[in-house]
Design an enzyme around this catalytic site. Structure first.
Site, short mmCIF file in Angstrom:
data_model
loop_
_atom_site.label_atom_id
_atom_site.label_comp_id
_atom_site.label_asym_id
_atom_site.label_seq_id
_atom_site.Cartn_x
_atom_site.Cartn_y
_atom_site.Cartn_z
N ASP A 156 32.77 40.57 -45.36
CA ASP A 156 32.15 40.53 -44.04
C ASP A 156 31.62 41.90 -43.63
O ASP A 156 32.14 42.94 -44.03
CB ASP A 156 33.17 40.11 -42.98
CG ASP A 156 33.42 38.62 -42.95
OD1 ASP A 156 32.99 37.93 -43.89
OD2 ASP A 156 34.08 38.15 -42.00
N HIS A 161 26.76 36.88 -40.62
CA HIS A 161 27.92 37.19 -39.78
C HIS A 161 27.46 37.58 -38.37
O HIS A 161 28.14 38.33 -37.68
CB HIS A 161 28.74 38.31 -40.42
CG HIS A 161 30.12 38.49 -39.87
ND1 HIS A 161 30.96 37.43 -39.59
CD2 HIS A 161 30.81 39.61 -39.54
CE1 HIS A 161 32.11 37.90 -39.13
NE2 HIS A 161 32.05 39.22 -39.08
N HIS A 219 27.65 41.13 -34.06
CA HIS A 219 29.09 40.84 -34.03
C HIS A 219 29.56 40.43 -32.64
O HIS A 219 30.71 40.62 -32.26
CB HIS A 219 29.93 42.01 -34.56
CG HIS A 219 31.25 41.58 -35.11
ND1 HIS A 219 32.42 41.64 -34.38
CD2 HIS A 219 31.60 41.08 -36.31
CE1 HIS A 219 33.44 41.20 -35.11
NE2 HIS A 219 32.95 40.85 -36.30
N HIS A 224 36.41 43.30 -46.09
CA HIS A 224 35.29 43.98 -45.43
C HIS A 224 34.92 45.20 -46.27
O HIS A 224 35.73 46.12 -46.39
CB HIS A 224 35.67 44.44 -44.03
CG HIS A 224 36.15 43.35 -43.11
ND1 HIS A 224 37.43 42.86 -43.14
CD2 HIS A 224 35.50 42.67 -42.13
CE1 HIS A 224 37.57 41.91 -42.21
NE2 HIS A 224 36.41 41.78 -41.59
#
Length: 273
Positions: A85, A136, A140, A230
């Protein structure tokens, strides 16, 4: 060698990003109201579609051209999916080198602002080397806190950029912090996106200890698992070779999320983990 100013800027940026992810400390999802989240498992998707087929032709072709995996039937193979991510980042090139060397495909859920727009060449490379490129969101933003038009913007903007860079429109997205609800489902369906959560988290947003990250992944991994990492954090990419080698020794085959579901396919508006 980086200047002190650059290092201080990087540290400050990292701390801000760390704060953004700090709430994602478990698979327990914060949903609005009392909505019960219904998710689909990879095995249920495969069973519904029937067995006897390997990955879809387009996915198989991409993987074969990249020399990563070719075809696999996860109904009869111990499969696991490695997902990343919030990239691409300055660490992503090294990660791609590792995945290429290990012949492992991954699924990348990319952020737009300061990521896709900063590293377009890495987005292209991910697609060219056979990885699944997904969304994604753009900034965010927590989608369950956003208005419908904001949700659409957060999802549609990275879709357009990824399609422009790779020639393929994403069909998967991961909601920030895993937070989703009926409104997010409806808009995702409208945009042709399925939501993908995870079953394994190393909480690498809380530690740079690569050994600890490796230990957490290995402790939680099981067949049909979806590993969340990540590549924006300093401890994560160094942990990847050890994670891959250890899971391969346990008999796992690494696949993308679409391969994990094949011969079924992720349906827009549904949630998978």
């Amino acid at each position: 060698m980086p200047s002190l100013t650059r290092k201080m800027t990087k540290t400050g940026t990292r701390l801000r990003v760390l704060a953004t992810f700090a709430a994602a400390t478990s698979l327990t999802l914060a949903l609005s109201g009392c909505t019960k989240l219904e998710t689909q498992s990879p095995s249920s998707v495969r069973n519904a579609a029937g067995t006897g087929a390997a990955v879809p032709a387009d996915t198989a072709g991409t993987q074969a051209r990249a020399g990563l995996l070719g075809t696999v039937d996860c109904a009869h193979t111990k499969c696991i999916a490695l997902t990343f991510d919030a990239g691409p980042s300055e660490n992503s090139a090294r990660l791609l080198d590792i995945l290429k060397e290990k012949k492992v495909p991954a699924t990348f859920f990319l952020l737009g602002k300061r990521h896709i727009d900063r590293y377009p060449e890495l987005v292209r490379r991910m697609a060219d080397e056979g990885h699944e490129v997904a969304s994604h969101t753009w900034t965010h933003k927590i989608l369950t806190d956003a208005e419908p038009d904001e949700i659409r913007e957060e999802l549609e903007r990275p879709n357009k950029e990824i399609e422009r860079l790779t020639g393929k429109r994403p069909t998967l997205m991961r909601p920030p912090q895993g937070r989703t609800d009926d409104t997010v489902h409806d808009i995702s369906r409208e945009l042709g996106l399925a939501e993908v959560l995870w079953t394994v988290t190393a909480k690498d947003y809380k530690t740079d200890d690569s050994d600890l990250i490796t230990e957490r992944v290995l402790d939680q991994s099981s067949r049909d698992g979806i590993i969340l990492l990540h590549d924006i954090y300093d401890g994560t990419v160094p942990a990847v070779p050890g994670i891959i080698d250890a899971l391969k020794k346990r008999g796992y085959v690494f696949v993308t999320v679409p391969q994990l579901l094949a011969p079924g396919k992720a349906e827009p508006g549904k949630v998978y983990r």
